[in-house]
Design an enzyme around this catalytic site. Sequence first.
Site, PDB file in Angstrom:
ATOM      1  N   HIS A 205      -4.604   6.899  -8.779  1.00 50.98           N
ATOM      2  CA  HIS A 205      -4.100   7.626  -7.601  1.00 50.98           C
ATOM      3  C   HIS A 205      -4.888   7.353  -6.325  1.00 50.98           C
ATOM      4  O   HIS A 205      -4.568   7.905  -5.275  1.00 50.98           O
ATOM      5  CB  HIS A 205      -4.094   9.139  -7.858  1.00 50.98           C
ATOM      6  CG  HIS A 205      -5.466   9.753  -7.892  1.00 50.98           C
ATOM      7  ND1 HIS A 205      -6.263   9.734  -8.995  1.00 50.98           N
ATOM      8  CD2 HIS A 205      -6.180  10.395  -6.936  1.00 50.98           C
ATOM      9  CE1 HIS A 205      -7.411  10.344  -8.750  1.00 50.98           C
ATOM     10  NE2 HIS A 205      -7.400  10.748  -7.492  1.00 50.98           N
TER      11      HIS A 205
HETATM   12  C1  UD1 Z   1      -6.494  14.408  -3.557  1.00 49.88           C
HETATM   13  C2  UD1 Z   1      -7.928  14.170  -3.067  1.00 49.88           C
HETATM   14  C3  UD1 Z   1      -8.636  13.229  -4.022  1.00 49.88           C
HETATM   15  C4  UD1 Z   1      -8.571  13.726  -5.450  1.00 49.88           C
HETATM   16  C5  UD1 Z   1      -7.111  14.001  -5.836  1.00 49.88           C
HETATM   17  C6  UD1 Z   1      -7.060  14.627  -7.202  1.00 49.88           C
HETATM   18  C7  UD1 Z   1      -8.426  14.123  -0.650  1.00 49.88           C
HETATM   19  C8  UD1 Z   1      -8.609  13.251   0.527  1.00 49.88           C
HETATM   20  N1  UD1 Z   1      -7.919  13.532  -1.732  1.00 49.88           N
HETATM   21  O1  UD1 Z   1      -5.818  13.163  -3.524  1.00 49.88           O
HETATM   22  O2  UD1 Z   1     -10.006  13.126  -3.654  1.00 49.88           O
HETATM   23  O3  UD1 Z   1      -9.101  12.734  -6.302  1.00 49.88           O
HETATM   24  O4  UD1 Z   1      -6.536  14.922  -4.893  1.00 49.88           O
HETATM   25  O5  UD1 Z   1      -5.817  14.427  -7.811  1.00 49.88           O
HETATM   26  O6  UD1 Z   1      -8.689  15.291  -0.595  1.00 49.88           O
HETATM   27  N2  UD1 Z   1       1.708  15.529  -4.020  1.00 49.88           N
HETATM   28  C9  UD1 Z   1       2.698  16.219  -4.683  1.00 49.88           C
HETATM   29  N3  UD1 Z   1       2.388  17.417  -5.258  1.00 49.88           N
HETATM   30  C10 UD1 Z   1       1.156  17.948  -5.196  1.00 49.88           C
HETATM   31  C11 UD1 Z   1       0.148  17.251  -4.510  1.00 49.88           C
HETATM   32  C12 UD1 Z   1       0.445  16.034  -3.928  1.00 49.88           C
HETATM   33  O7  UD1 Z   1       3.835  15.767  -4.772  1.00 49.88           O
HETATM   34  O8  UD1 Z   1       0.942  19.035  -5.748  1.00 49.88           O
HETATM   35  C13 UD1 Z   1       2.014  14.197  -3.433  1.00 49.88           C
HETATM   36  C14 UD1 Z   1       2.497  14.244  -1.994  1.00 49.88           C
HETATM   37  O9  UD1 Z   1       3.393  13.195  -1.823  1.00 49.88           O
HETATM   38  C15 UD1 Z   1       1.210  13.942  -1.223  1.00 49.88           C
HETATM   39  C16 UD1 Z   1       0.488  12.973  -2.148  1.00 49.88           C
HETATM   40  O10 UD1 Z   1       0.808  13.413  -3.466  1.00 49.88           O
HETATM   41  O11 UD1 Z   1       1.453  13.385   0.035  1.00 49.88           O
HETATM   42  C17 UD1 Z   1      -1.027  12.948  -1.976  1.00 49.88           C
HETATM   43  O12 UD1 Z   1      -1.594  14.258  -2.087  1.00 49.88           O
HETATM   44  P1  UD1 Z   1      -3.008  14.590  -1.388  1.00 49.88           P
HETATM   45  O13 UD1 Z   1      -3.460  15.938  -1.778  1.00 49.88           O
HETATM   46  O14 UD1 Z   1      -2.974  14.242   0.061  1.00 49.88           O
HETATM   47  O15 UD1 Z   1      -3.968  13.513  -1.989  1.00 49.88           O
HETATM   48  P2  UD1 Z   1      -4.233  13.096  -3.487  1.00 49.88           P
HETATM   49  O16 UD1 Z   1      -3.878  11.668  -3.637  1.00 49.88           O
HETATM   50  O17 UD1 Z   1      -3.610  14.098  -4.393  1.00 49.88           O
HETATM   51  N1  UDP Z   2      -5.924  15.494 -15.714  1.00 47.48           N
HETATM   52  C1  UDP Z   2      -4.940  16.264 -16.328  1.00 47.48           C
HETATM   53  N2  UDP Z   2      -3.676  15.739 -16.470  1.00 47.48           N
HETATM   54  C2  UDP Z   2      -3.352  14.484 -16.038  1.00 47.48           C
HETATM   55  C3  UDP Z   2      -4.372  13.705 -15.413  1.00 47.48           C
HETATM   56  C4  UDP Z   2      -5.639  14.244 -15.255  1.00 47.48           C
HETATM   57  O1  UDP Z   2      -5.206  17.396 -16.744  1.00 47.48           O
HETATM   58  O2  UDP Z   2      -2.197  14.070 -16.188  1.00 47.48           O
HETATM   59  C5  UDP Z   2      -7.277  16.070 -15.518  1.00 47.48           C
HETATM   60  C6  UDP Z   2      -8.401  15.282 -16.136  1.00 47.48           C
HETATM   61  O3  UDP Z   2      -8.656  15.717 -17.453  1.00 47.48           O
HETATM   62  C7  UDP Z   2      -9.562  15.565 -15.194  1.00 47.48           C
HETATM   63  C8  UDP Z   2      -8.894  15.779 -13.846  1.00 47.48           C
HETATM   64  O4  UDP Z   2      -7.526  16.056 -14.121  1.00 47.48           O
HETATM   65  O5  UDP Z   2     -10.236  16.757 -15.556  1.00 47.48           O
HETATM   66  C9  UDP Z   2      -9.032  14.562 -12.969  1.00 47.48           C
HETATM   67  O6  UDP Z   2      -8.226  14.726 -11.831  1.00 47.48           O
HETATM   68  P1  UDP Z   2      -7.833  13.526 -10.875  1.00 47.48           P
HETATM   69  O7  UDP Z   2      -7.894  12.254 -11.602  1.00 47.48           O
HETATM   70  O8  UDP Z   2      -6.542  13.917 -10.249  1.00 47.48           O
HETATM   71  O9  UDP Z   2      -8.914  13.614  -9.723  1.00 47.48           O
HETATM   72  P2  UDP Z   2     -10.390  13.024  -9.508  1.00 47.48           P
HETATM   73  O10 UDP Z   2     -11.229  13.436 -10.654  1.00 47.48           O
HETATM   74  O11 UDP Z   2     -10.268  11.556  -9.343  1.00 47.48           O
HETATM   75  O12 UDP Z   2     -10.809  13.646  -8.222  1.00 47.48           O
END
Ligand code: UD1
Ligand code: UDP
Length: 369
Positions: A205
């Site tokens: 992601h």
């Molecule tokens: C965010 C964090 C990242 C973290 C990740 C965990 C920042 C800059 N990024 O990235 O550090 O590793 O969360 O997963 O804070 N979206 C949905 N539903 C949701 C959330 C997001 O559909 O509940 C989609 C939307 O299209 C959105 C995109 O995902 O634009 C990105 O979401 P965003 O929270 O901006 O960043 P992440 O990639 O989730």
């Molecule tokens: N995770 C989950 N379901 C999924 C993918 C990840 O429960 O389909 C959990 C995973 O076990 C870990 C956390 O989400 O605890 C990691 O989140 P993510 O990879 O979104 O974010 P990051 O750690 O890179 O910030």
Amino acid sequence: MKIGIIVGTRPEIIKMAPVMRECENRGIPYFIIHSNQHYSEEMDSIFFNELELPKPHYNLGVGSGLHSNQTGNILIKMEPILVEEKPDIVLVQGDTNTVLAGALAASKLNIKVGHIEAGLRSYDRMMPEETNRILTDHMSDFLFAVGPNQEKILKSEGIEHDKVHVVGNTVSDSLFQHLEIAADKSQILQELDVKANSYFLVTAHRASNVDIPAHLVELLGLFDKLHDKYSQPIVWPIHPRTKAKLEEFNLEVPSYLKLSPPIGYLDFIQLQKNAQLILTDSGGIQEEACLLGVPCITLRENTERPESIEVGANVLVGRDADKALSAAEKWLSAGNFSWENPFGDGHVAERIVDICLGSEPVEAEDIIA
Ligand code: UD1
Ligand code: UDP
């Protein structure tokens, strides 16, 4: 003593859960503010339900947006709550926009800030999370570092010695508290029709991997080569960001890739534990793979979690298929794995709460097990 706990995304909910539970068990007054940076059921409420967490006392409902917009909205909506609640300390966890905004809102009100998972550095300033980590660390009064590496980094950046506490990572608390429950309850292998130890697990992601069409194509090419060689199913619970990008770029996903929506924590633990290999660009999954004894191939050029590489549990390949293939070959031919655990002993939240209360934390000698 009143504690304000801030969360916003999937990993923050999972890693903050043990701290919420510790406050609840000890009867410490606390409240939860959820920015709602993540809001889809499978990125948000599923974790509150599965981990049996209290409903957030405040939900800011900010949702997705450009970085400054999202960060600014959280700041604006957080301030009046902190003014009204007057916590003695605000705790944030990790490196998201929610973390930066939460720390900044508290700091401007002269409320003490505790940063859980302090001192992580990828040294990659193109990564939005790197800016969030550095700024949050430098605003914090309590820096809860995972291990000695992070302690050293924080000191080298001039942060006062007595603000830094080496405690481990709450990822270990969550994982150890749910491993058995996951093994008992989860039916995910049957649901996805895969057998233990005969599939690879993928997540991706990071903006650097999925927001640029050529990079996402490279990743798909890497999976192709891996499948050509091993013919294993590859399970891919897809992050909503990545799903949106595949659609936007009109990219087809081959059928050997078992795509699923993001899945709950218990199922995901079970999927990780039984995978032959994990390929990921996630921070938390690099840690969990290491704790679970499953080899990890990290789809990045750098990591802020070098400990998992140092103990031999993880290798960085970027999007280079040849590097991924040679890492897979090395591990699959070895078969058996064991390494040290650099990420905590499962009692990390206890230490954090002890330190917030001003009492002596439980012995830290087991942190690097
Ligand atoms: C965010 C964090 C990242 C973290 C990740 C965990 C920042 C800059 N990024 O990235 O550090 O590793 O969360 O997963 O804070 N979206 C949905 N539903 C949701 C959330 C997001 O559909 O509940 C989609 C939307 O299209 C959105 C995109 O995902 O634009 C990105 O979401 P965003 O929270 O901006 O960043 P992440 O990639 O989730
Ligand atoms: N995770 C989950 N379901 C999924 C993918 C990840 O429960 O389909 C959990 C995973 O076990 C870990 C956390 O989400 O605890 C990691 O989140 P993510 O990879 O979104 O974010 P990051 O750690 O890179 O910030």
